[in-house]
Motif scaffolding. Structure first.
Motif, PDB file in Angstrom:
ATOM      1  N   LEU A  37       0.844  -1.203   0.000  1.00 44.09           N
ATOM      2  CA  LEU A  37       0.000   0.000   0.000  1.00 44.09           C
ATOM      3  C   LEU A  37       0.881   1.256   0.000  1.00 44.09           C
ATOM      4  O   LEU A  37       0.656   2.178  -0.784  1.00 44.09           O
ATOM      5  CB  LEU A  37      -0.933  -0.012   1.208  1.00 44.09           C
ATOM      6  N   VAL A  38       1.896   1.262   0.815  1.00 38.09           N
ATOM      7  CA  VAL A  38       2.820   2.399   0.869  1.00 38.09           C
ATOM      8  C   VAL A  38       3.501   2.604  -0.473  1.00 38.09           C
ATOM      9  O   VAL A  38       3.686   3.738  -0.929  1.00 38.09           O
ATOM     10  CB  VAL A  38       3.880   2.192   1.982  1.00 38.09           C
ATOM     11  N   MET A  53      -7.359   8.468  -5.795  1.00 37.82           N
ATOM     12  CA  MET A  53      -8.597   7.734  -6.074  1.00 37.82           C
ATOM     13  C   MET A  53      -9.322   8.264  -7.312  1.00 37.82           C
ATOM     14  O   MET A  53     -10.310   7.672  -7.746  1.00 37.82           O
ATOM     15  CB  MET A  53      -9.517   7.769  -4.857  1.00 37.82           C
ATOM     16  N   GLU A  54      -8.824   9.335  -7.885  1.00 34.68           N
ATOM     17  CA  GLU A  54      -9.442   9.887  -9.099  1.00 34.68           C
ATOM     18  C   GLU A  54      -9.101   9.073 -10.342  1.00 34.68           C
ATOM     19  O   GLU A  54      -9.832   9.113 -11.326  1.00 34.68           O
ATOM     20  CB  GLU A  54      -9.018  11.350  -9.289  1.00 34.68           C
ATOM     21  N   ASP A  55      -7.994   8.358 -10.305  1.00 31.31           N
ATOM     22  CA  ASP A  55      -7.583   7.513 -11.424  1.00 31.31           C
ATOM     23  C   ASP A  55      -8.084   6.092 -11.167  1.00 31.31           C
ATOM     24  O   ASP A  55      -7.791   5.500 -10.129  1.00 31.31           O
ATOM     25  CB  ASP A  55      -6.051   7.519 -11.548  1.00 31.31           C
ATOM     26  N   GLU A  56      -8.839   5.551 -12.108  1.00 35.97           N
ATOM     27  CA  GLU A  56      -9.476   4.245 -11.924  1.00 35.97           C
ATOM     28  C   GLU A  56      -8.466   3.144 -11.613  1.00 35.97           C
ATOM     29  O   GLU A  56      -8.684   2.309 -10.733  1.00 35.97           O
ATOM     30  CB  GLU A  56     -10.274   3.899 -13.176  1.00 35.97           C
ATOM     31  N   LYS A  57      -7.353   3.133 -12.323  1.00 33.63           N
ATOM     32  CA  LYS A  57      -6.347   2.078 -12.129  1.00 33.63           C
ATOM     33  C   LYS A  57      -5.689   2.189 -10.754  1.00 33.63           C
ATOM     34  O   LYS A  57      -5.558   1.187 -10.042  1.00 33.63           O
ATOM     35  CB  LYS A  57      -5.292   2.162 -13.232  1.00 33.63           C
ATOM     36  N   SER A  58      -5.273   3.390 -10.371  1.00 32.23           N
ATOM     37  CA  SER A  58      -4.629   3.533  -9.065  1.00 32.23           C
ATOM     38  C   SER A  58      -5.638   3.325  -7.937  1.00 32.23           C
ATOM     39  O   SER A  58      -5.295   2.756  -6.895  1.00 32.23           O
ATOM     40  CB  SER A  58      -3.914   4.873  -8.932  1.00 32.23           C
ATOM     41  N   ALA A  59      -6.882   3.738  -8.148  1.00 34.25           N
ATOM     42  CA  ALA A  59      -7.915   3.525  -7.135  1.00 34.25           C
ATOM     43  C   ALA A  59      -8.120   2.033  -6.895  1.00 34.25           C
ATOM     44  O   ALA A  59      -8.238   1.579  -5.738  1.00 34.25           O
ATOM     45  CB  ALA A  59      -9.214   4.188  -7.556  1.00 34.25           C
ATOM     46  N   ALA A  60      -8.131   1.250  -7.962  1.00 37.94           N
ATOM     47  CA  ALA A  60      -8.304  -0.197  -7.837  1.00 37.94           C
ATOM     48  C   ALA A  60      -7.128  -0.815  -7.081  1.00 37.94           C
ATOM     49  O   ALA A  60      -7.330  -1.713  -6.241  1.00 37.94           O
ATOM     50  CB  ALA A  60      -8.447  -0.832  -9.218  1.00 37.94           C
ATOM     51  N   ARG A  61      -5.926  -0.345  -7.351  1.00 33.93           N
ATOM     52  CA  ARG A  61      -4.739  -0.851  -6.636  1.00 33.93           C
ATOM     53  C   ARG A  61      -4.825  -0.538  -5.156  1.00 33.93           C
ATOM     54  O   ARG A  61      -4.547  -1.396  -4.303  1.00 33.93           O
ATOM     55  CB  ARG A  61      -3.464  -0.254  -7.219  1.00 33.93           C
ATOM     56  N   GLU A  63      -7.529   0.080  -3.357  1.00 32.81           N
ATOM     57  CA  GLU A  63      -8.591  -0.718  -2.751  1.00 32.81           C
ATOM     58  C   GLU A  63      -8.158  -2.167  -2.543  1.00 32.81           C
ATOM     59  O   GLU A  63      -8.464  -2.769  -1.504  1.00 32.81           O
ATOM     60  CB  GLU A  63      -9.852  -0.653  -3.597  1.00 32.81           C
ATOM     61  N   ASP A  64      -7.447  -2.745  -3.509  1.00 39.84           N
ATOM     62  CA  ASP A  64      -6.960  -4.118  -3.360  1.00 39.84           C
ATOM     63  C   ASP A  64      -6.002  -4.239  -2.184  1.00 39.84           C
ATOM     64  O   ASP A  64      -6.078  -5.193  -1.404  1.00 39.84           O
ATOM     65  CB  ASP A  64      -6.266  -4.600  -4.639  1.00 39.84           C
ATOM     66  N   GLU A  65      -5.092  -3.291  -2.060  1.00 40.50           N
ATOM     67  CA  GLU A  65      -4.121  -3.360  -0.965  1.00 40.50           C
ATOM     68  C   GLU A  65      -4.781  -3.116   0.386  1.00 40.50           C
ATOM     69  O   GLU A  65      -4.440  -3.762   1.380  1.00 40.50           O
ATOM     70  CB  GLU A  65      -2.950  -2.403  -1.193  1.00 40.50           C
ATOM     71  N   VAL A  66      -5.741  -2.203   0.431  1.00 42.31           N
ATOM     72  CA  VAL A  66      -6.489  -1.987   1.676  1.00 42.31           C
ATOM     73  C   VAL A  66      -7.209  -3.281   2.069  1.00 42.31           C
ATOM     74  O   VAL A  66      -7.205  -3.685   3.238  1.00 42.31           O
ATOM     75  CB  VAL A  66      -7.474  -0.811   1.531  1.00 42.31           C
ATOM     76  N   ALA A  67      -7.804  -3.940   1.094  1.00 44.05           N
ATOM     77  CA  ALA A  67      -8.494  -5.207   1.362  1.00 44.05           C
ATOM     78  C   ALA A  67      -7.516  -6.264   1.879  1.00 44.05           C
ATOM     79  O   ALA A  67      -7.838  -6.998   2.831  1.00 44.05           O
ATOM     80  CB  ALA A  67      -9.197  -5.699   0.101  1.00 44.05           C
ATOM     81  N   ASP A  68      -6.335  -6.335   1.282  1.00 49.38           N
ATOM     82  CA  ASP A  68      -5.333  -7.302   1.741  1.00 49.38           C
ATOM     83  C   ASP A  68      -4.899  -7.007   3.171  1.00 49.38           C
ATOM     84  O   ASP A  68      -4.782  -7.920   4.003  1.00 49.38           O
ATOM     85  CB  ASP A  68      -4.109  -7.297   0.818  1.00 49.38           C
TER      86      ASP A  68
END
Length: 104
Positions: A37-38, A53-61, A63-68
């Motif tokens: 995440l860092v 979070m404004e960029d779809e690709k970086s937002a998805a990354r 969110e995935d890391e937060v979930a992990d």
């Protein structure tokens, strides 16, 4: 949160992963995921990081890391019998005493 912990436990059990879900291994995995995440923010300016979070690709990354991170934290708490919400509430109580709000 309890339902998510049960779901994570069932997921691990279905794959026979419980022997690997020791406190040490889960703490290590949590650290690795937090580092991932860092890494997303590593070279961003403060302004860029506020817009991640404004960029779809970086937002998805993100969110995935937060979930992990959350998944490993919940599994860690499950293995050690920690009520994460109670632990957080107790920590906030201690911090309110330790760091009183400035009087205005």
């Amino acid at each position: 949160m309890r339902a998510l912990q049960r779901r994570l436990a069932a997921f691990a059990a279905a794959r026979d992963w419980q022997p690997y879900h020791t406190p040490k291994n889960l703490a290590t995995a949590l650290s690795v995921e937090a580092s991932e995440l860092v890494e997303i923010f590593q070279w961003l300016t403060p302004e860029e990081s506020a817009r991640v979070m404004e960029d779809e690709k970086s937002a998805a990354r993100v969110e995935d890391e937060v979930a992990d991170v959350l998944a490993y934290l919940l599994q860690f708490c499950e293995v050690l019998g920690i009520d994460a919400l109670a632990a957080l509430a107790a920590k906030i109580d201690r911090n309110e005493v330790r760091f009183p709000a400035a009087k205005r």
